[in-house]
Design an enzyme around this catalytic site. Structure first.
Site, mmCIF file in Angstrom:
data_model
loop_
_atom_site.group_PDB
_atom_site.id
_atom_site.type_symbol
_atom_site.label_atom_id
_atom_site.label_comp_id
_atom_site.label_asym_id
_atom_site.label_seq_id
_atom_site.Cartn_x
_atom_site.Cartn_y
_atom_site.Cartn_z
ATOM 1 N N GLY A 56 -42.303 17.500 -79.801
ATOM 2 C CA GLY A 56 -42.534 18.820 -80.387
ATOM 3 C C GLY A 56 -43.347 18.620 -81.662
ATOM 4 O O GLY A 56 -43.001 17.777 -82.503
ATOM 5 N N ALA A 57 -44.430 19.395 -81.796
ATOM 6 C CA ALA A 57 -45.403 19.107 -82.856
ATOM 7 C C ALA A 57 -44.796 19.068 -84.267
ATOM 8 O O ALA A 57 -44.970 18.086 -85.002
ATOM 9 C CB ALA A 57 -46.561 20.103 -82.765
ATOM 10 N N ARG A 96 -48.963 9.442 -80.645
ATOM 11 C CA ARG A 96 -49.269 10.572 -79.754
ATOM 12 C C ARG A 96 -50.456 11.325 -80.357
ATOM 13 O O ARG A 96 -50.438 11.651 -81.538
ATOM 14 C CB ARG A 96 -48.062 11.519 -79.595
ATOM 15 C CG ARG A 96 -46.925 10.873 -78.815
ATOM 16 C CD ARG A 96 -45.910 11.903 -78.355
ATOM 17 N NE ARG A 96 -46.377 12.653 -77.197
ATOM 18 C CZ ARG A 96 -45.782 13.761 -76.750
ATOM 19 N NH1 ARG A 96 -44.743 14.266 -77.392
ATOM 20 N NH2 ARG A 96 -46.233 14.379 -75.678
ATOM 21 N N GLN A 204 -38.714 19.597 -70.216
ATOM 22 C CA GLN A 204 -38.255 19.986 -71.562
ATOM 23 C C GLN A 204 -37.595 21.362 -71.544
ATOM 24 O O GLN A 204 -36.713 21.645 -72.341
ATOM 25 C CB GLN A 204 -39.437 20.005 -72.548
ATOM 26 C CG GLN A 204 -39.934 18.637 -72.978
ATOM 27 C CD GLN A 204 -41.056 18.135 -72.116
ATOM 28 O OE1 GLN A 204 -41.166 18.480 -70.941
ATOM 29 N NE2 GLN A 204 -41.915 17.299 -72.669
ATOM 30 N N ASP A 245 -49.364 22.728 -79.940
ATOM 31 C CA ASP A 245 -49.504 21.380 -80.511
ATOM 32 C C ASP A 245 -50.701 21.288 -81.436
ATOM 33 O O ASP A 245 -50.752 20.450 -82.325
ATOM 34 C CB ASP A 245 -49.600 20.342 -79.398
ATOM 35 C CG ASP A 245 -48.213 20.050 -78.870
ATOM 36 O OD1 ASP A 245 -47.703 20.858 -78.078
ATOM 37 O OD2 ASP A 245 -47.609 19.051 -79.307
ATOM 38 N N ASN A 255 -51.267 23.270 -75.800
ATOM 39 C CA ASN A 255 -49.789 23.260 -75.719
ATOM 40 C C ASN A 255 -49.411 22.577 -74.408
ATOM 41 O O ASN A 255 -50.283 22.211 -73.598
ATOM 42 C CB ASN A 255 -49.234 24.688 -75.807
ATOM 43 C CG ASN A 255 -47.726 24.706 -76.001
ATOM 44 O OD1 ASN A 255 -47.208 24.001 -76.875
ATOM 45 N ND2 ASN A 255 -47.000 25.462 -75.200
HETATM 46 O O1 MRU Z 1 -44.682 16.651 -75.009
HETATM 47 P P1 MRU Z 1 -43.874 17.463 -75.969
HETATM 48 O O2 MRU Z 1 -42.479 17.703 -75.500
HETATM 49 O O3 MRU Z 1 -43.954 16.896 -77.371
HETATM 50 O O4 MRU Z 1 -44.613 18.882 -76.005
HETATM 51 C C1 MRU Z 1 -44.139 19.863 -76.903
HETATM 52 C C2 MRU Z 1 -44.835 21.154 -76.761
HETATM 53 O O5 MRU Z 1 -45.782 21.293 -76.027
HETATM 54 C C3 MRU Z 1 -44.379 22.282 -77.628
HETATM 55 O O6 MRU Z 1 -44.593 23.502 -77.002
HETATM 56 C C4 MRU Z 1 -45.185 22.254 -78.933
HETATM 57 O O7 MRU Z 1 -45.101 21.013 -79.558
HETATM 58 C C5 MRU Z 1 -44.746 23.308 -79.869
HETATM 59 S S1 MRU Z 1 -43.162 22.866 -80.507
HETATM 60 C C6 MRU Z 1 -42.584 23.850 -81.643
#
Ligand code: MRU
Length: 370
Positions: A56-57, A96, A204, A245, A255
């Site tokens: 999550g970003a 990442r 997720q 993201d 995203n």
């Molecule tokens: O691969 P992830 O689980 O890190 O991806 C997360 C997402 O795509 C979320 O939608 C994004 O980070 C927004 S989180 C507040």
């Protein structure tokens, strides 16, 4: 409506610095087990980020900030303290590539290291690094709360909201982005049900969003990603709410993969498609979505799940972890500064002002575009 307290925390710093460590709730083990991991080194943290122990970003931004503290602690005895902190920061930033917040959190704390290294002993510098990381984390929590307040005002009473991936407490340093809107609206009596895309390949939505909303007592049902378009067309959803993201300067949004088809389906069905993200996720240095680096992950994540491989041997997989939704499909961007309808280059620049957003911070270091 009062902002609810985050029901769970993705990460925290334990102890002081030097001598402390980063504690992560291991998201790969949810929902079956709540297991905390204690990390002492940058190498351990890079591996944990790659495995999605933390994801999550905004949560990645906070993690990166504390990661620089780990780098500072590990280099205490070295003559070249700052050079070693910089090396650690570079390794963390590469873990990442898509979430711009990771680079931002690292840059914030690295800027303190650079400023203090000439003036103070490494031990005192570590204390300053931890103070900077804690401030970044606290700031993220405040951004989440403000997003929740602004976004909740957009939803009709007793709304059915469809969301994708996980954008809650597990994905941020506070209440979440899209889920902060849902938590806040629910506290005001405004949520009938959350429909959570399962979010293939790593689920997720099915694992994390379902876990944290159920824990908070918010009605949630999970759906196959492919079911969303039909439900939208059938008039069963009041709004789609997702996180981001990285938001490019022209309003394009990267995203979790599967967000773009959701935006297309919402547009076709006339349902509002809202992106909730702090301005720390906006990267004015990225002109448009084509410039956003998209992480490609291990094909094995697509070829099987839950301990079973269902694809015939010899068949490969394509596994982009994110996709880009053109800004023109976004009904509004909900940030801590308010609701920006139809975000584009001009309105985003005005929202951020000169030097705002993740790409334009004064404390520049490694490139924010991966
Ligand atoms: O691969 P992830 O689980 O890190 O991806 C997360 C997402 O795509 C979320 O939608 C994004 O980070 C927004 S989180 C507040």
């Amino acid at each position: 409506v009062k902002t609810p307290v985050p029901p769970v925390r993705a990460l925290r710093w334990e102890g002081e610095a030097p001598g402390g460590r980063l504690v992560l709730l291991d998201q790969t083990r949810l929902p079956e087990a709540e297991v905390e991991l204690r990390l002492d080194t940058v190498a351990e943290l890079v591996a944990a980020i790659r495995r999605l122990v933390v994801r999550g970003a905004p949560a990645l931004g906070c993690t990166g900030a504390y990661g620089v503290v780990l780098a500072g602690q590990a280099a205490l005895a070295a003559d070249d303290w700052l050079a070693r902190v910089e090396t650690g920061a570079t390794a963390l930033a590469a873990a990442r590539p898509t979430a711009v917040n990771l680079a931002l959190g690292i840059r914030r704390v690295l800027a303190v290291a650079r400023r203090q290294a000439a003036a103070a002993e490494p031990e005192a510098c570590c204390r300053d690094l931890l103070a900077a990381a804690r401030a970044f984390h606290a700031e993220d929590e405040a951004l989440c709360a403000a997003i929740g307040r602004h976004g909740a005002a957009l939803l009709p009473r007793q709304a059915t909201v469809l969301t994708h991936c996980n954008t809650g407490c597990l994905a941020t340093g506070g209440l979440g982005t899209a889920l902060a809107v849902i938590y806040t609206a629910h506290a005001g009596g405004g949520i009938r049900e959350v429909l959570a895309d399962e979010t293939r390949p790593l689920l997720q939505g099915a694992r994390l969003t379902a876990w944290e909303l159920r824990r908070a007592g918010i009605p949630v049902r999970v759906l196959c990603d492919g079911a969303a378009a039909g439900l939208l067309r059938g008039g069963r959803v009041d709004a789609v709410l997702v996180g981001a993201d990285r938001v490019a300067a022209n309003g394009d949004v990267a995203n979790k993969v599967g967000t773009y088809p959701l935006a297309l389906a919402a547009r076709a069905a006339g349902v509002p498609f809202y992106v909730a993200a702090p301005t720390t996720t906006v990267d004015l240095a990225c002109p448009d979505g084509a410039a956003i680096p998209i992480e490609e992950r291990d094909p094995e994540e697509v070829l099987g799940a839950l301990g079973r491989r269902w694809t015939p041997a010899g068949v490969g997989a394509c596994n982009p972890a994110f996709d880009v939704t053109p800004g023109e499909l976004v009904s509004a961007l909900v940030s801590e500064r308010g609701v920006l309808e139809h975000p584009d280059r001009a309105t985003l620049a005005a929202l951020l002002g000169a030097g705002g957003g993740a790409g334009g911070q004064a404390d520049t270091a490694a490139s924010s575009s991966g």
